[in-house]
Design a protein around this motif. Structure first.
Motif, PDB file in Angstrom:
ATOM      1  N   VAL A  54       0.838  -1.195   0.000  1.00  0.00           N
ATOM      2  CA  VAL A  54       0.000   0.000   0.000  1.00  0.00           C
ATOM      3  C   VAL A  54       0.874   1.246   0.000  1.00  0.00           C
ATOM      4  O   VAL A  54       1.823   1.348   0.786  1.00  0.00           O
ATOM      5  CB  VAL A  54      -0.925   0.027   1.229  1.00  0.00           C
ATOM      6  CG1 VAL A  54      -1.778   1.292   1.236  1.00  0.00           C
ATOM      7  CG2 VAL A  54      -1.818  -1.201   1.255  1.00  0.00           C
ATOM      8  N   ILE A  55       0.564   2.186  -0.881  1.00  0.00           N
ATOM      9  CA  ILE A  55       1.250   3.477  -0.928  1.00  0.00           C
ATOM     10  C   ILE A  55       0.188   4.563  -0.797  1.00  0.00           C
ATOM     11  O   ILE A  55      -0.693   4.691  -1.655  1.00  0.00           O
ATOM     12  CB  ILE A  55       2.046   3.655  -2.249  1.00  0.00           C
ATOM     13  CG1 ILE A  55       3.083   2.549  -2.410  1.00  0.00           C
ATOM     14  CG2 ILE A  55       2.723   5.016  -2.279  1.00  0.00           C
ATOM     15  CD1 ILE A  55       2.597   1.327  -3.148  1.00  0.00           C
ATOM     16  N   ILE A  56       0.235   5.337   0.276  1.00  0.00           N
ATOM     17  CA  ILE A  56      -0.745   6.396   0.511  1.00  0.00           C
ATOM     18  C   ILE A  56      -0.347   7.631  -0.295  1.00  0.00           C
ATOM     19  O   ILE A  56       0.714   8.210  -0.086  1.00  0.00           O
ATOM     20  CB  ILE A  56      -0.844   6.753   2.008  1.00  0.00           C
ATOM     21  CG1 ILE A  56      -1.179   5.517   2.845  1.00  0.00           C
ATOM     22  CG2 ILE A  56      -1.873   7.852   2.224  1.00  0.00           C
ATOM     23  CD1 ILE A  56      -2.521   4.900   2.562  1.00  0.00           C
ATOM     24  N   PHE A  87      -1.661   7.153   9.818  1.00  0.00           N
ATOM     25  CA  PHE A  87      -1.077   7.058   8.479  1.00  0.00           C
ATOM     26  C   PHE A  87      -1.198   8.416   7.802  1.00  0.00           C
ATOM     27  O   PHE A  87      -2.061   9.226   8.143  1.00  0.00           O
ATOM     28  CB  PHE A  87      -1.736   5.948   7.641  1.00  0.00           C
ATOM     29  CG  PHE A  87      -3.130   6.241   7.159  1.00  0.00           C
ATOM     30  CD1 PHE A  87      -3.354   7.012   6.019  1.00  0.00           C
ATOM     31  CD2 PHE A  87      -4.230   5.720   7.821  1.00  0.00           C
ATOM     32  CE1 PHE A  87      -4.636   7.270   5.562  1.00  0.00           C
ATOM     33  CE2 PHE A  87      -5.526   5.967   7.379  1.00  0.00           C
ATOM     34  CZ  PHE A  87      -5.731   6.747   6.248  1.00  0.00           C
ATOM     35  N   GLN A  88      -0.331   8.671   6.835  1.00  0.00           N
ATOM     36  CA  GLN A  88      -0.312   9.964   6.157  1.00  0.00           C
ATOM     37  C   GLN A  88       0.270   9.809   4.753  1.00  0.00           C
ATOM     38  O   GLN A  88       0.707   8.711   4.372  1.00  0.00           O
ATOM     39  CB  GLN A  88       0.503  10.977   6.958  1.00  0.00           C
ATOM     40  CG  GLN A  88       1.927  10.538   7.209  1.00  0.00           C
ATOM     41  CD  GLN A  88       2.630  11.416   8.226  1.00  0.00           C
ATOM     42  OE1 GLN A  88       2.069  12.360   8.745  1.00  0.00           O
ATOM     43  NE2 GLN A  88       3.885  11.099   8.512  1.00  0.00           N
ATOM     44  N   ILE A  89       0.270  10.889   4.001  1.00  0.00           N
ATOM     45  CA  ILE A  89       0.780  10.877   2.628  1.00  0.00           C
ATOM     46  C   ILE A  89       2.234  10.410   2.610  1.00  0.00           C
ATOM     47  O   ILE A  89       3.054  10.846   3.415  1.00  0.00           O
ATOM     48  CB  ILE A  89       0.672  12.285   2.010  1.00  0.00           C
ATOM     49  CG1 ILE A  89      -0.789  12.694   1.870  1.00  0.00           C
ATOM     50  CG2 ILE A  89       1.345  12.334   0.647  1.00  0.00           C
ATOM     51  CD1 ILE A  89      -0.994  14.138   1.463  1.00  0.00           C
ATOM     52  N   GLY A  90       2.528   9.511   1.681  1.00  0.00           N
ATOM     53  CA  GLY A  90       3.884   9.012   1.528  1.00  0.00           C
ATOM     54  C   GLY A  90       4.171   7.726   2.266  1.00  0.00           C
ATOM     55  O   GLY A  90       5.237   7.125   2.085  1.00  0.00           O
ATOM     56  N   ASP A  91       3.232   7.245   3.080  1.00  0.00           N
ATOM     57  CA  ASP A  91       3.442   5.991   3.802  1.00  0.00           C
ATOM     58  C   ASP A  91       3.455   4.815   2.835  1.00  0.00           C
ATOM     59  O   ASP A  91       2.641   4.749   1.903  1.00  0.00           O
ATOM     60  CB  ASP A  91       2.344   5.781   4.842  1.00  0.00           C
ATOM     61  CG  ASP A  91       2.585   6.575   6.121  1.00  0.00           C
ATOM     62  OD1 ASP A  91       3.630   7.259   6.201  1.00  0.00           O
ATOM     63  OD2 ASP A  91       1.737   6.515   7.028  1.00  0.00           O
ATOM     64  N   VAL A  92       4.375   3.891   3.068  1.00  0.00           N
ATOM     65  CA  VAL A  92       4.476   2.668   2.272  1.00  0.00           C
ATOM     66  C   VAL A  92       4.472   1.487   3.246  1.00  0.00           C
ATOM     67  O   VAL A  92       5.320   1.407   4.135  1.00  0.00           O
ATOM     68  CB  VAL A  92       5.762   2.645   1.424  1.00  0.00           C
ATOM     69  CG1 VAL A  92       5.866   1.330   0.645  1.00  0.00           C
ATOM     70  CG2 VAL A  92       5.789   3.831   0.464  1.00  0.00           C
ATOM     71  N   ASN A 126      10.807   6.798   5.769  1.00  0.00           N
ATOM     72  CA  ASN A 126      11.639   7.724   4.982  1.00  0.00           C
ATOM     73  C   ASN A 126      11.915   7.220   3.563  1.00  0.00           C
ATOM     74  O   ASN A 126      13.051   7.240   3.079  1.00  0.00           O
ATOM     75  CB  ASN A 126      12.965   7.992   5.706  1.00  0.00           C
ATOM     76  CG  ASN A 126      12.760   8.614   7.073  1.00  0.00           C
ATOM     77  OD1 ASN A 126      11.923   9.500   7.230  1.00  0.00           O
ATOM     78  ND2 ASN A 126      13.496   8.149   8.065  1.00  0.00           N
ATOM     79  N   ILE A 127      10.855   6.750   2.918  1.00  0.00           N
ATOM     80  CA  ILE A 127      10.976   6.305   1.520  1.00  0.00           C
ATOM     81  C   ILE A 127      11.159   7.520   0.609  1.00  0.00           C
ATOM     82  O   ILE A 127      10.451   8.520   0.741  1.00  0.00           O
ATOM     83  CB  ILE A 127       9.714   5.516   1.094  1.00  0.00           C
ATOM     84  CG1 ILE A 127       9.718   4.130   1.733  1.00  0.00           C
ATOM     85  CG2 ILE A 127       9.608   5.390  -0.417  1.00  0.00           C
ATOM     86  CD1 ILE A 127      10.731   3.159   1.157  1.00  0.00           C
ATOM     87  N   GLU A 128      12.089   7.424  -0.309  1.00  0.00           N
ATOM     88  CA  GLU A 128      12.319   8.529  -1.239  1.00  0.00           C
ATOM     89  C   GLU A 128      11.148   8.656  -2.217  1.00  0.00           C
ATOM     90  O   GLU A 128      10.546   7.664  -2.627  1.00  0.00           O
ATOM     91  CB  GLU A 128      13.613   8.296  -2.023  1.00  0.00           C
ATOM     92  CG  GLU A 128      14.872   8.343  -1.168  1.00  0.00           C
ATOM     93  CD  GLU A 128      16.129   8.161  -2.008  1.00  0.00           C
ATOM     94  OE1 GLU A 128      15.999   7.948  -3.235  1.00  0.00           O
ATOM     95  OE2 GLU A 128      17.226   8.237  -1.432  1.00  0.00           O
ATOM     96  N   LYS A 129      10.844   9.885  -2.589  1.00  0.00           N
ATOM     97  CA  LYS A 129       9.760  10.141  -3.544  1.00  0.00           C
ATOM     98  C   LYS A 129      10.049   9.484  -4.893  1.00  0.00           C
ATOM     99  O   LYS A 129       9.125   9.131  -5.628  1.00  0.00           O
ATOM    100  CB  LYS A 129       9.556  11.641  -3.716  1.00  0.00           C
ATOM    101  CG  LYS A 129       8.992  12.328  -2.482  1.00  0.00           C
ATOM    102  CD  LYS A 129       8.745  13.808  -2.735  1.00  0.00           C
ATOM    103  CE  LYS A 129       8.152  14.476  -1.497  1.00  0.00           C
ATOM    104  NZ  LYS A 129       7.913  15.934  -1.710  1.00  0.00           N
ATOM    105  N   HIS A 137      15.838  -1.779   1.920  1.00  0.00           N
ATOM    106  CA  HIS A 137      15.609  -0.538   2.673  1.00  0.00           C
ATOM    107  C   HIS A 137      15.864  -0.800   4.161  1.00  0.00           C
ATOM    108  O   HIS A 137      15.289  -1.715   4.750  1.00  0.00           O
ATOM    109  CB  HIS A 137      14.174  -0.052   2.447  1.00  0.00           C
ATOM    110  CG  HIS A 137      13.925   1.333   2.953  1.00  0.00           C
ATOM    111  ND1 HIS A 137      14.377   2.451   2.293  1.00  0.00           N
ATOM    112  CD2 HIS A 137      13.287   1.783   4.070  1.00  0.00           C
ATOM    113  CE1 HIS A 137      14.022   3.532   2.963  1.00  0.00           C
ATOM    114  NE2 HIS A 137      13.365   3.156   4.044  1.00  0.00           N
ATOM    115  N   LYS A 138      16.698  -0.014   4.775  1.00  0.00           N
ATOM    116  CA  LYS A 138      17.151  -0.273   6.146  1.00  0.00           C
ATOM    117  C   LYS A 138      16.151   0.182   7.205  1.00  0.00           C
ATOM    118  O   LYS A 138      16.048  -0.425   8.264  1.00  0.00           O
ATOM    119  CB  LYS A 138      18.488   0.429   6.395  1.00  0.00           C
ATOM    120  CG  LYS A 138      19.609  -0.028   5.459  1.00  0.00           C
ATOM    121  CD  LYS A 138      19.932  -1.494   5.635  1.00  0.00           C
ATOM    122  CE  LYS A 138      21.095  -1.921   4.743  1.00  0.00           C
ATOM    123  NZ  LYS A 138      21.354  -3.376   4.852  1.00  0.00           N
TER     124      LYS A 138
END
Length: 289
Positions: free
Chosen positions: A39-41, A57-62, A128-131, A162-163
């Protein structure tokens, strides 16, 4: 809160499904399915319930959700207002662990992806997933066939390396949950999730399980590796953390919204579980943000 089994199998000529959900708000359905779900918000905020984890949860959550792990995405109250112009948007990718064949992910070159799937049984949040990676996922939706499959494998490969990740559901929940309408543990957990911030009693839970209170206490501790009261308290503290992050209520209101009867007990239980006071937790999250 009834638990639903949803059919996420592909109706197209594809081994996995990709979909953009774009609604005024996400559907309020506590559900599970045999497929894993990535899921990607893209839009909206709210509370995610994943196993026995409750958090914002918020925008950008994976998030990668393992098979048969109950979950629900609940938008904030303003999304349900009659005149609201808010929208909720997310990418959802569903796939079975063996979607490329029984032995594909057991090969030496792919074993790290199998390890990723195993970690996802608790629900796995990528921090902290990159855009740039989110853009790659969006671009993948436009592809077909071989190109789409390779693009998805590349994305899974990057996520596996991803660490910064966070495990969501507890081991006790995952070990005890069985997706069956007749399962005792399912009925108990449904009762807890529906009533954790209201009046909830050991006696009522025991009645649901068709046991006397002593037998139920022993059963619950054996299955969940903690007492009933501690389990409920941890759920309440998790919900309180979500409210503290949102910063919409003062700490006294959060105490009662989370199901506690008085401030002193709330502060004491919060300190025991989170190793800080509610105000310290809120302050630290503001600094992190």
């Amino acid at each position: 809160m009834k638990l639903h089994l949803l059919d996420r199998s592909s109706i197209s000529n594809s081994s996995f499904t990709t979909k953009v959900n774009d609604y005024p708000y996400f559907l309020k359905i506590w559900h599970y399915h045999p497929e894993l779900e990535l899921v990607i918000i893209l839009k909206s905020e709210g509370t995610c319930f994943i196993g026995d984890c409750i958090e914002k949860f918020q925008i950008g959550d994976v998030v990668l959700i393992g098979k048969d792990l109950p979950h629900m995405w609940l938008n904030d109250d303003e999304y349900f207002n009659k005149n609201s112009n808010q929208t909720a948007k997310a990418i959802a990718i569903h796939f079975k662990q063996d979607y490329l064949g029984n032995a594909f992910f057991e090969t030496p070159e792919m074993i790290h992806l199998l390890e990723l799937f195993n970690r996802a049984k608790y629900g796995l949040k990528f921090l902290n997933i990159e855009k740039k990676l989110i853009k790659e996922i969006e671009k993948m939706l436009e592809l077909k066939g071989f190109d789409k499959t390779i693009a998805f494998l590349t994305i899974l490969n990057k996520l596996s390396k991803h660490k910064q990740t966070k495990k969501l559901a507890s081991q006790g929940f995952v070990n005890s949950f069985k997706p069956s309408d007749n399962d005792t543990q399912y009925k108990i957990q449904s009762y807890i999730f529906k009533n954790f911030n209201k009046d909830i009693t050991l006696e009522k839970a025991a009645k649901i399980a068709h046991m006397n209170t002593s037998a139920f206490s022993r059963y619950f501790k054996r299955v969940n590796r903690k007492t009933f009261s501690k389990y409920v308290t941890e759920i309440r503290i998790g919900f309180a953390c979500k409210l503290l992050i949102e910063n919409k209520y003062n700490i006294a209101a959060i105490c009662y919204e989370s199901g506690f009867k008085n401030i002193s007990n709330f502060n004491r239980q919060f300190k025991l579980i989170m190793d800080c006071t509610p105000s310290e937790y809120q302050k630290n999250r503001k600094i992190q943000t």
